[in-house]
Design a protein around this motif. Structure first.
Motif, PDB file in Angstrom:
ATOM      1  N   LYS A 206      49.536  53.584  44.993  1.00 17.34           N
ATOM      2  CA  LYS A 206      48.091  53.702  45.155  1.00 17.34           C
ATOM      3  C   LYS A 206      47.635  52.737  46.232  1.00 17.34           C
ATOM      4  CE  LYS A 206      43.781  53.830  42.487  1.00 17.34           C
ATOM      5  NZ  LYS A 206      43.174  53.744  41.118  1.00 17.34           N
ATOM      6  N   THR A 207      46.650  53.161  47.036  1.00 19.78           N
ATOM      7  CA  THR A 207      46.097  52.331  48.101  1.00 19.78           C
ATOM      8  C   THR A 207      44.688  51.900  47.733  1.00 19.78           C
ATOM      9  OG1 THR A 207      47.423  53.347  49.849  1.00 19.78           O
ATOM     10  CG2 THR A 207      45.387  52.275  50.521  1.00 19.78           C
ATOM     11  N   PHE A 208      44.432  50.593  47.904  1.00 21.45           N
ATOM     12  CA  PHE A 208      43.119  50.021  47.632  1.00 21.45           C
ATOM     13  C   PHE A 208      42.541  49.491  48.950  1.00 21.45           C
ATOM     14  CE2 PHE A 208      45.542  49.805  43.770  1.00 21.45           C
ATOM     15  CZ  PHE A 208      44.637  50.063  42.746  1.00 21.45           C
ATOM     16  N   PRO A 209      41.594  50.210  49.592  1.00 16.49           N
ATOM     17  CA  PRO A 209      40.939  49.671  50.792  1.00 16.49           C
ATOM     18  C   PRO A 209      40.063  48.486  50.404  1.00 16.49           C
ATOM     19  CG  PRO A 209      40.583  52.051  50.565  1.00 16.49           C
ATOM     20  CD  PRO A 209      41.104  51.554  49.260  1.00 16.49           C
ATOM     21  N   ILE A 210      40.091  47.426  51.224  1.00 19.18           N
ATOM     22  CA  ILE A 210      39.347  46.207  50.913  1.00 19.18           C
ATOM     23  C   ILE A 210      38.532  45.800  52.140  1.00 19.18           C
ATOM     24  CG2 ILE A 210      39.516  43.794  50.188  1.00 19.18           C
ATOM     25  CD1 ILE A 210      42.247  44.460  48.973  1.00 19.18           C
ATOM     26  N   HIS A 231      40.860  38.038  35.333  1.00 20.06           N
ATOM     27  CA  HIS A 231      41.799  39.087  34.894  1.00 20.06           C
ATOM     28  C   HIS A 231      42.124  38.914  33.412  1.00 20.06           C
ATOM     29  CE1 HIS A 231      42.122  40.148  39.045  1.00 20.06           C
ATOM     30  NE2 HIS A 231      42.898  39.131  39.390  1.00 20.06           N
ATOM     31  N   GLN A 232      41.213  39.353  32.571  1.00 25.43           N
ATOM     32  CA  GLN A 232      41.414  39.192  31.139  1.00 25.43           C
ATOM     33  C   GLN A 232      42.680  39.907  30.659  1.00 25.43           C
ATOM     34  OE1 GLN A 232      39.394  37.264  29.141  1.00 25.43           O
ATOM     35  NE2 GLN A 232      38.470  36.632  31.076  1.00 25.43           N
ATOM     36  N   GLU A 233      42.944  41.091  31.197  1.00 25.49           N
ATOM     37  CA  GLU A 233      44.112  41.867  30.771  1.00 25.49           C
ATOM     38  C   GLU A 233      45.406  41.159  31.162  1.00 25.49           C
ATOM     39  OE1 GLU A 233      40.530  44.297  31.488  1.00 25.49           O
ATOM     40  OE2 GLU A 233      41.720  42.975  32.788  1.00 25.49           O
ATOM     41  N   TYR A 234      45.460  40.670  32.386  1.00 29.32           N
ATOM     42  CA  TYR A 234      46.624  39.927  32.862  1.00 29.32           C
ATOM     43  C   TYR A 234      46.839  38.660  32.037  1.00 29.32           C
ATOM     44  CZ  TYR A 234      49.475  37.077  36.048  1.00 29.32           C
ATOM     45  OH  TYR A 234      50.451  36.272  36.587  1.00 29.32           O
ATOM     46  N   ALA A 235      45.753  37.949  31.767  1.00 28.25           N
ATOM     47  CA  ALA A 235      45.842  36.660  31.085  1.00 28.25           C
ATOM     48  C   ALA A 235      46.314  36.785  29.637  1.00 28.25           C
ATOM     49  CB  ALA A 235      44.495  35.957  31.131  1.00 28.25           C
ATOM     50  N   LYS A 236      46.263  37.985  29.068  1.00 30.13           N
ATOM     51  CA  LYS A 236      46.759  38.190  27.713  1.00 30.13           C
ATOM     52  C   LYS A 236      48.266  38.448  27.676  1.00 30.13           C
ATOM     53  CE  LYS A 236      42.378  40.114  26.004  1.00 30.13           C
ATOM     54  NZ  LYS A 236      41.698  41.333  25.497  1.00 30.13           N
ATOM     55  N   ILE A 237      48.881  38.565  28.867  1.00 32.13           N
ATOM     56  CA  ILE A 237      50.308  38.878  28.961  1.00 32.13           C
ATOM     57  C   ILE A 237      51.094  37.792  29.688  1.00 32.13           C
ATOM     58  CG2 ILE A 237      51.977  40.524  29.927  1.00 32.13           C
ATOM     59  CD1 ILE A 237      49.786  42.689  29.603  1.00 32.13           C
ATOM     60  N   HIS A 238      50.537  37.245  30.770  1.00 25.17           N
ATOM     61  CA  HIS A 238      51.272  36.353  31.664  1.00 25.17           C
ATOM     62  C   HIS A 238      50.955  34.887  31.408  1.00 25.17           C
ATOM     63  CE1 HIS A 238      53.155  39.143  34.614  1.00 25.17           C
ATOM     64  NE2 HIS A 238      52.268  39.970  34.096  1.00 25.17           N
ATOM     65  N   ALA A 239      52.001  34.087  31.250  1.00 24.70           N
ATOM     66  CA  ALA A 239      51.833  32.654  31.024  1.00 24.70           C
ATOM     67  C   ALA A 239      51.313  31.928  32.266  1.00 24.70           C
ATOM     68  CB  ALA A 239      53.158  32.036  30.588  1.00 24.70           C
ATOM     69  N   TRP A 372      48.858  50.985  34.228  1.00 26.78           N
ATOM     70  CA  TRP A 372      47.582  50.480  33.726  1.00 26.78           C
ATOM     71  C   TRP A 372      47.266  49.054  34.175  1.00 26.78           C
ATOM     72  CZ3 TRP A 372      47.153  46.362  30.193  1.00 26.78           C
ATOM     73  CH2 TRP A 372      45.844  46.085  29.771  1.00 26.78           C
ATOM     74  N   LEU A 373      48.167  48.095  33.922  1.00 28.86           N
ATOM     75  CA  LEU A 373      47.843  46.692  34.159  1.00 28.86           C
ATOM     76  C   LEU A 373      47.534  46.410  35.614  1.00 28.86           C
ATOM     77  CD1 LEU A 373      47.516  43.797  33.233  1.00 28.86           C
ATOM     78  CD2 LEU A 373      49.985  43.479  33.547  1.00 28.86           C
ATOM     79  N   TRP A 374      48.409  46.872  36.516  1.00 30.87           N
ATOM     80  CA  TRP A 374      48.217  46.494  37.914  1.00 30.87           C
ATOM     81  C   TRP A 374      47.233  47.397  38.634  1.00 30.87           C
ATOM     82  CZ3 TRP A 374      48.889  41.884  39.451  1.00 30.87           C
ATOM     83  CH2 TRP A 374      49.727  41.058  38.693  1.00 30.87           C
ATOM     84  N   ASP A 375      46.878  48.517  38.042  1.00 33.83           N
ATOM     85  CA  ASP A 375      45.766  49.312  38.556  1.00 33.83           C
ATOM     86  C   ASP A 375      44.454  48.581  38.279  1.00 33.83           C
ATOM     87  OD1 ASP A 375      44.101  51.257  39.529  1.00 33.83           O
ATOM     88  OD2 ASP A 375      44.621  52.772  38.058  1.00 33.83           O
ATOM     89  N   ILE A 376      44.250  48.201  37.022  1.00 35.41           N
ATOM     90  CA  ILE A 376      42.999  47.539  36.651  1.00 35.41           C
ATOM     91  C   ILE A 376      42.895  46.142  37.265  1.00 35.41           C
ATOM     92  CG2 ILE A 376      43.825  46.514  34.472  1.00 35.41           C
ATOM     93  CD1 ILE A 376      41.132  47.339  33.255  1.00 35.41           C
ATOM     94  N   THR A 377      44.038  45.444  37.386  1.00 41.10           N
ATOM     95  CA  THR A 377      44.028  44.109  37.981  1.00 41.10           C
ATOM     96  C   THR A 377      43.718  44.172  39.467  1.00 41.10           C
ATOM     97  OG1 THR A 377      45.630  43.317  36.346  1.00 41.10           O
ATOM     98  CG2 THR A 377      45.391  42.020  38.361  1.00 41.10           C
ATOM     99  N   THR A 378      44.269  45.147  40.173  1.00 43.52           N
ATOM    100  CA  THR A 378      44.021  45.257  41.609  1.00 43.52           C
ATOM    101  C   THR A 378      42.599  45.714  41.887  1.00 43.52           C
ATOM    102  OG1 THR A 378      46.363  45.840  41.862  1.00 43.52           O
ATOM    103  CG2 THR A 378      44.949  46.124  43.787  1.00 43.52           C
ATOM    104  N   GLN A 379      42.049  46.547  41.036  1.00 41.86           N
ATOM    105  CA  GLN A 379      40.634  46.900  41.179  1.00 41.86           C
ATOM    106  C   GLN A 379      39.757  45.650  41.063  1.00 41.86           C
ATOM    107  OE1 GLN A 379      39.161  50.391  38.974  1.00 41.86           O
ATOM    108  NE2 GLN A 379      41.300  50.968  38.625  1.00 41.86           N
TER     109      GLN A 379
END
Length: 422
Positions: A206-210, A231-239, A372-379
């Protein structure tokens, strides 16, 4: 100019063969701006707005280093191709009749028209739509209508880009003499073998124009100071989202319990550590939060284990090569990030998801759960970076002090300024 001065006016001009920026009456050259950088702080506004600095970046960085173009699974058959594009450049990445992967500049040798107009496809010949000059899959000119008798087709093949494969990953360089990947291959050979780099396939991209300068996107990726608030979703998984002291405790516990099946020690000659002539790279492995297996909702596994792995050990590896290509390797899938500029004011973040090459969508993995995770995190990152650019554009922006969690961003800034200086 002191970092306490407000940047009130901007005008790019040529001076003594170098770009100079008038910032509130300050006519420093690019070299002077580099020399005046204060370590431990972000960079001055000129570095994110000056089109002359951007052109120096194209010449000293983007036309010299290795960049992830794609994966061999995108072009399984002879004649399969896709385009890699950044700034003003378009590159045809293609599978030749002898099975090799080659890359050609998408520029006809007649009058310069783009040859491939579709982003991907299959072709027996690469035929320019303008005047019908035709090139074979190796880039040789095979047909040019109504040319003079002294015209030599052998001298008019497509311009080639350098290609290197790292497992199935396709890297290209537009330099005639790019930095060597040999040190990286030797150092990380066991890592590539453990995770089965030769036995992956591209599951999604997927491409995200910025709407921001490319460096703000790369800098954002270099630090996790923003992860907990953004990144609430990331922070629940990654130390890595934890404060440094808590992260250090968790990593110590993880290392003590490791069975050694996955390489743990960091290996790095990345950014400002790379030896002259070598491409920079970095590898490290960090724990996830306790009970987490992979980068997915609830930390659950979402695909078959990669390579030679036999179990989930609650960690993920980070692999970086060159200044623009980054990978996060979970035990069951790998995520790739590529940052490329489109102009001095815009860039793109391309995200790739990789799984085992024998995994079947719908049976072995669900695409929505995988991405899911890296789609929502990159958005979220896109919004963060655009807001960052808006603030940097302000007349009242001044470089700010970096936190202790932004140490790797500092390495990037050190490398960037050295590369810009040349």
């Amino acid at each position: 100019m002191s970092t306490d001065k407000w940047n009130l006016s901007f005008k790019v001009q040529r001076k003594s063969g170098m770009a100079a920026a008038e910032w509130n009456g300050d006519n420093r050259t690019i070299e002077q701006l580099i020399e005046d950088y204060q370590p431990g702080y972000s960079m001055e506004q000129q570095f994110y707005r000056d089109p002359e600095i951007y052109q120096r970046e194209i010449e000293n960085i983007f036309l010299k280093h290795w960049i992830l173009a794609g994966h061999v699974s995108q072009i399984p058959n002879a004649g399969d191709f896709f385009l890699f594009e950044m700034d003003r450049e378009s590159v045809i990445v293609i599978r030749t009749r002898d099975g090799e992967v080659r890359a050609h500049l998408n520029v006809c040798r007649h009058r310069g028209s783009h040859i491939c107009l579709e982003k991907q496809g299959n072709a027996k010949l690469l035929t320019c739509p303008y005047h019908a000059w035709s090139f074979d899959l190796d880039g040789n000119l095979v047909s040019a209508r109504l040319m003079a008798e002294d015209f030599d087709k052998s001298q008019n093949g497509l311009h080639a880009a350098k290609v290197e494969l790292v497992g199935g990953l396709i890297f290209i360089s537009l330099s005639d003499n790019p930095p060597s990947l040999a040190t990286m291959r030797k150092d990380l050979g066991d890592v590539f073998d453990t995770f089965g780099f030769d036995h992956m396939k591209l599951a999604a991209s997927k491409t995200f124009p910025i709407a921001a300068n490319w460096k703000l996107a790369v800098e954002n990726y270099q630090e996790c100071y923003h992860c907990t608030p953004s990144h609430q979703e990331y922070a629940k998984i990654h130390a890595l989202a934890l404060a440094p002291e808590k992260f250090a405790e968790l990593k110590e516990d993880y290392l003590a319990a490791s069975d050694g099946s996955v390489r743990q020690e960091e290996s790095s000659c990345y950014f400002d550590r790379a030896k002259p002539g070598d491409e920079g790279y970095q590898y490290g492995r960090n724990p996830l939060l306790k009970g987490m297996k992979s980068g997915a909702l609830g930390g659950e596994a979402v695909a078959p284990l990669l390579g030679k792995l036999k179990r989930h050990d609650g960690a993920a590896s980070e692999f970086m090569v060159g200044p623009l290509s980054f990978f996060l390797i979970y035990n069951d899938h790998m995520v790739g990030y590529r940052f490329v500029p489109n102009s001095h004011e815009t860039c793109s973040c391309d995200v790739f998801w990789f799984v085992r090459d024998d995994a079947v969508e719908g049976r072995d993995y669900d695409l929505e759960k995988l991405t899911w995770l890296w789609d929502i995190t990159t958005q979220s990152d896109e919004e963060i970076i655009v807001n960052n650019q808006k603030g940097v554009d302000s007349h009242f922006y001044r470089p700010g002090r970096l936190s202790k969690m932004e140490y790797f961003e500092q390495s990037f800034l050190n490398w960037y300024l050295a590369a810009l200086k040349g």
